[in-house]
Motif scaffolding. Sequence first.
Motif, PDB file in Angstrom:
ATOM      1  N   ILE A 150       0.847  -1.188   0.000  1.00 34.94           N
ATOM      2  CA  ILE A 150       0.000   0.000   0.000  1.00 34.94           C
ATOM      3  C   ILE A 150       0.890   1.248   0.000  1.00 34.94           C
ATOM      4  CG2 ILE A 150      -1.753   1.299   1.266  1.00 34.94           C
ATOM      5  CD1 ILE A 150      -2.691  -1.373   2.456  1.00 34.94           C
ATOM      6  N   TYR A 151       0.625   2.124  -0.966  1.00 36.42           N
ATOM      7  CA  TYR A 151       1.407   3.363  -1.087  1.00 36.42           C
ATOM      8  C   TYR A 151       0.609   4.512  -0.476  1.00 36.42           C
ATOM      9  CZ  TYR A 151       3.535   7.391  -3.567  1.00 36.42           C
ATOM     10  OH  TYR A 151       4.098   8.599  -3.885  1.00 36.42           O
ATOM     11  N   ILE A 152       1.168   5.124   0.567  1.00 33.29           N
ATOM     12  CA  ILE A 152       0.510   6.228   1.269  1.00 33.29           C
ATOM     13  C   ILE A 152       1.414   7.459   1.213  1.00 33.29           C
ATOM     14  CG2 ILE A 152      -0.602   6.992   3.394  1.00 33.29           C
ATOM     15  CD1 ILE A 152      -0.806   4.088   4.269  1.00 33.29           C
ATOM     16  N   HIS A 153       0.848   8.569   0.762  1.00 35.59           N
ATOM     17  CA  HIS A 153       1.608   9.815   0.633  1.00 35.59           C
ATOM     18  C   HIS A 153       1.067  10.834   1.638  1.00 35.59           C
ATOM     19  CE1 HIS A 153       4.381  11.995  -2.233  1.00 35.59           C
ATOM     20  NE2 HIS A 153       4.029  12.941  -1.369  1.00 35.59           N
ATOM     21  N   PHE A 154       1.908  11.260   2.561  1.00 32.02           N
ATOM     22  CA  PHE A 154       1.527  12.233   3.592  1.00 32.02           C
ATOM     23  C   PHE A 154       1.958  13.634   3.183  1.00 32.02           C
ATOM     24  CE2 PHE A 154       1.454   8.297   5.889  1.00 32.02           C
ATOM     25  CZ  PHE A 154       0.557   8.467   6.944  1.00 32.02           C
ATOM     26  N   ILE A 155       1.075  14.600   3.418  1.00 38.78           N
ATOM     27  CA  ILE A 155       1.404  16.010   3.195  1.00 38.78           C
ATOM     28  C   ILE A 155       1.161  16.736   4.516  1.00 38.78           C
ATOM     29  CG2 ILE A 155       0.793  18.124   1.955  1.00 38.78           C
ATOM     30  CD1 ILE A 155       0.085  16.325  -0.457  1.00 38.78           C
ATOM     31  N   ILE A 156       2.234  17.241   5.109  1.00 31.17           N
ATOM     32  CA  ILE A 156       2.177  17.854   6.440  1.00 31.17           C
ATOM     33  C   ILE A 156       2.323  19.364   6.341  1.00 31.17           C
ATOM     34  CG2 ILE A 156       3.254  17.966   8.730  1.00 31.17           C
ATOM     35  CD1 ILE A 156       4.358  15.165   8.269  1.00 31.17           C
ATOM     36  N   ASN A 157       1.408  20.082   6.966  1.00 30.89           N
ATOM     37  CA  ASN A 157       1.561  21.527   7.118  1.00 30.89           C
ATOM     38  C   ASN A 157       2.228  21.777   8.476  1.00 30.89           C
ATOM     39  OD1 ASN A 157       1.355  24.273   7.546  1.00 30.89           O
ATOM     40  ND2 ASN A 157      -0.725  24.445   6.769  1.00 30.89           N
ATOM     41  N   PRO A 158       3.513  22.158   8.485  1.00 30.57           N
ATOM     42  CA  PRO A 158       4.228  22.272   9.757  1.00 30.57           C
ATOM     43  C   PRO A 158       3.775  23.430  10.638  1.00 30.57           C
ATOM     44  CG  PRO A 158       5.603  23.045   7.954  1.00 30.57           C
ATOM     45  CD  PRO A 158       4.370  22.449   7.323  1.00 30.57           C
ATOM     46  N   ILE A 159       3.035  24.393  10.077  1.00 30.56           N
ATOM     47  CA  ILE A 159       2.602  25.531  10.891  1.00 30.56           C
ATOM     48  C   ILE A 159       1.123  25.472  11.250  1.00 30.56           C
ATOM     49  CG2 ILE A 159       4.429  27.012   9.983  1.00 30.56           C
ATOM     50  CD1 ILE A 159       2.243  28.443   8.313  1.00 30.56           C
ATOM     51  N   SER A 160       0.431  24.367  10.921  1.00 31.52           N
ATOM     52  CA  SER A 160      -0.970  24.214  11.341  1.00 31.52           C
ATOM     53  C   SER A 160      -1.053  24.241  12.867  1.00 31.52           C
ATOM     54  CB  SER A 160      -1.546  22.898  10.829  1.00 31.52           C
ATOM     55  OG  SER A 160      -1.922  23.001   9.474  1.00 31.52           O
ATOM     56  N   GLY A 161      -2.158  24.799  13.365  1.00 35.35           N
ATOM     57  CA  GLY A 161      -2.329  24.859  14.811  1.00 35.35           C
ATOM     58  C   GLY A 161      -1.246  25.668  15.478  1.00 35.35           C
ATOM     59  N   SER A 162      -0.855  26.785  14.860  1.00 33.08           N
ATOM     60  CA  SER A 162       0.205  27.668  15.360  1.00 33.08           C
ATOM     61  C   SER A 162       1.568  26.999  15.369  1.00 33.08           C
ATOM     62  CB  SER A 162      -0.134  28.172  16.782  1.00 33.08           C
ATOM     63  OG  SER A 162      -1.344  28.890  16.769  1.00 33.08           O
ATOM     64  N   GLY A 163       1.702  25.880  14.641  1.00 32.02           N
ATOM     65  CA  GLY A 163       2.990  25.216  14.530  1.00 32.02           C
ATOM     66  C   GLY A 163       3.436  24.487  15.777  1.00 32.02           C
ATOM     67  N   LYS A 164       2.489  24.204  16.675  1.00 36.43           N
ATOM     68  CA  LYS A 164       2.849  23.569  17.945  1.00 36.43           C
ATOM     69  C   LYS A 164       2.784  22.047  17.899  1.00 36.43           C
ATOM     70  CE  LYS A 164       1.510  27.558  20.751  1.00 36.43           C
ATOM     71  NZ  LYS A 164       0.609  28.084  21.810  1.00 36.43           N
ATOM     72  N   HIS A 165       2.271  21.492  16.807  1.00 38.79           N
ATOM     73  CA  HIS A 165       2.216  20.033  16.737  1.00 38.79           C
ATOM     74  C   HIS A 165       3.612  19.480  16.452  1.00 38.79           C
ATOM     75  CE1 HIS A 165       2.778  19.493  12.363  1.00 38.79           C
ATOM     76  NE2 HIS A 165       2.073  20.601  12.202  1.00 38.79           N
ATOM     77  N   ASN A 166       3.829  18.233  16.789  1.00 43.33           N
ATOM     78  CA  ASN A 166       5.152  17.625  16.574  1.00 43.33           C
ATOM     79  C   ASN A 166       5.059  16.412  15.654  1.00 43.33           C
ATOM     80  OD1 ASN A 166       3.804  15.980  18.331  1.00 43.33           O
ATOM     81  ND2 ASN A 166       5.479  15.740  19.795  1.00 43.33           N
ATOM     82  N   LEU A 167       4.128  16.473  14.715  1.00 42.85           N
ATOM     83  CA  LEU A 167       4.004  15.390  13.742  1.00 42.85           C
ATOM     84  C   LEU A 167       5.195  15.449  12.783  1.00 42.85           C
ATOM     85  CD1 LEU A 167       2.209  13.066  12.687  1.00 42.85           C
ATOM     86  CD2 LEU A 167       1.128  14.737  11.167  1.00 42.85           C
ATOM     87  N   SER A 168       5.915  14.359  12.669  1.00 43.55           N
ATOM     88  CA  SER A 168       7.140  14.349  11.871  1.00 43.55           C
ATOM     89  C   SER A 168       7.183  13.149  10.937  1.00 43.55           C
ATOM     90  CB  SER A 168       8.365  14.308  12.792  1.00 43.55           C
ATOM     91  OG  SER A 168       8.396  13.070  13.501  1.00 43.55           O
ATOM     92  N   ALA A 169       8.037  13.253   9.935  1.00 45.05           N
ATOM     93  CA  ALA A 169       8.230  12.141   9.006  1.00 45.05           C
ATOM     94  C   ALA A 169       8.772  10.917   9.739  1.00 45.05           C
ATOM     95  CB  ALA A 169       9.180  12.566   7.895  1.00 45.05           C
ATOM     96  N   SER A 170       9.673  11.120  10.699  1.00 45.63           N
ATOM     97  CA  SER A 170      10.250   9.982  11.427  1.00 45.63           C
ATOM     98  C   SER A 170       9.187   9.234  12.221  1.00 45.63           C
ATOM     99  CB  SER A 170      11.371  10.456  12.357  1.00 45.63           C
ATOM    100  OG  SER A 170      10.892  11.408  13.287  1.00 45.63           O
ATOM    101  N   TYR A 171       8.256   9.982  12.833  1.00 51.29           N
ATOM    102  CA  TYR A 171       7.161   9.321  13.554  1.00 51.29           C
ATOM    103  C   TYR A 171       6.300   8.516  12.587  1.00 51.29           C
ATOM    104  CZ  TYR A 171       2.542   8.679  15.535  1.00 51.29           C
ATOM    105  OH  TYR A 171       1.340   8.118  15.916  1.00 51.29           O
ATOM    106  N   ILE A 172       5.921   9.127  11.462  1.00 50.98           N
ATOM    107  CA  ILE A 172       5.062   8.450  10.489  1.00 50.98           C
ATOM    108  C   ILE A 172       5.729   7.172   9.972  1.00 50.98           C
ATOM    109  CG2 ILE A 172       4.087   8.643   8.156  1.00 50.98           C
ATOM    110  CD1 ILE A 172       3.579  11.641   8.833  1.00 50.98           C
ATOM    111  N   LEU A 173       7.009   7.269   9.607  1.00 50.13           N
ATOM    112  CA  LEU A 173       7.711   6.096   9.078  1.00 50.13           C
ATOM    113  C   LEU A 173       7.796   4.977  10.107  1.00 50.13           C
ATOM    114  CD1 LEU A 173      10.563   7.981   7.179  1.00 50.13           C
ATOM    115  CD2 LEU A 173       8.756   6.598   6.131  1.00 50.13           C
ATOM    116  N   SER A 174       7.850   5.345  11.392  1.00 52.19           N
ATOM    117  CA  SER A 174       7.938   4.322  12.447  1.00 52.19           C
ATOM    118  C   SER A 174       6.626   3.566  12.635  1.00 52.19           C
ATOM    119  CB  SER A 174       8.343   4.977  13.771  1.00 52.19           C
ATOM    120  OG  SER A 174       7.268   5.740  14.322  1.00 52.19           O
ATOM    121  N   GLN A 175       5.522   4.108  12.091  1.00 53.67           N
ATOM    122  CA  GLN A 175       4.205   3.503  12.302  1.00 53.67           C
ATOM    123  C   GLN A 175       3.816   2.487  11.229  1.00 53.67           C
ATOM    124  OE1 GLN A 175       2.336   4.304  15.222  1.00 53.67           O
ATOM    125  NE2 GLN A 175       4.374   5.160  15.604  1.00 53.67           N
TER     126      GLN A 175
END
Length: 294
Positions: free
Chosen positions: A2-27
């Motif tokens: 399954i091919y999944i493509h993530f698009i992250i807005n790093p400044i959403s929610g005032s940029g306080k979220h810590n969603l990262s490529a490394s976290y996603i890849l680990s899942q």
Amino acid sequence: MIYIHFIINPISGSGKHNLSASYILSQFPKDKYKIEVDYTNQKKHAIELTKAAIAQNPDYIIACGGDGTINEVASSLIGTSIKLGIVPVGSGNGLASNLNIPRDFDKAIAIIKKGHATAMDVGQVNDKYFFSNMGIGIDALIIKKYERAGKRTLPAYIKAAMSSSLEFKPKKTIVHFDNQTLEINPLMLFISNSNEMGYNMSLTPKASLQDGLLDMIVIPKLSFLEKIMLGFNVLRNSIEKFKKAQHFLVKEIQIEMPSKIFIDSQIDGEQHNLKTNKLNIKILPEALNVLVDL
């Protein structure tokens, strides 16, 4: 695989979220999934990234942001078979809330892994799409001030609403729908596909993403005290108790503002200056497949 493509807005929610490529890849186990991750770096960048991702033919494209980011990604998916996924990291997160997609990263990722999709309706205003709501009244001015504030918080939104209530001047608006014509000077002309605006607030609590209809709220010019009562009812999600709010269920609407050249609007919580004084708004039934927790 399954091919999944993530698009992250790093400044959403005032940029306080810590969603990262490394976290996603680990899942996602590498033997089952192909994962790509892109980051946006400006407004409308998600549109470019989504179009580039579509060319690689992924199974899912995941919008990681707020309603504005979701709009940019989802708008590009109309007419494709690619499923939209959402990891809500915005401020309001109205559409994600309507779809019962939690803010908890692990739980949102679990929904993506399950791969269950449902078809939802999409709103269209001229050549633009909306998934939650759009409006051309005071809400458009509120969003304009809210964006200028630079803070994506509920207090900033309330401050923008209070300032707008003193400044907004209703203009003559002609609305055609279902063989009816309204000539009004609306404080608010709000058209919604979903049951939440964000921040757990709603003008259309009974709206459905799957009923093939848009919910239109029309509110006339109000006195200062009436504006306070309106604000109270919006915060309490009790708009049905506000007697001056008219509610219509519609499939298509034509709007004209004869005294204007361009129309200021908000579309999914983002400010737009539409280069026309005529709008054609309609529902596109089941036009988008979105991953949900069935």
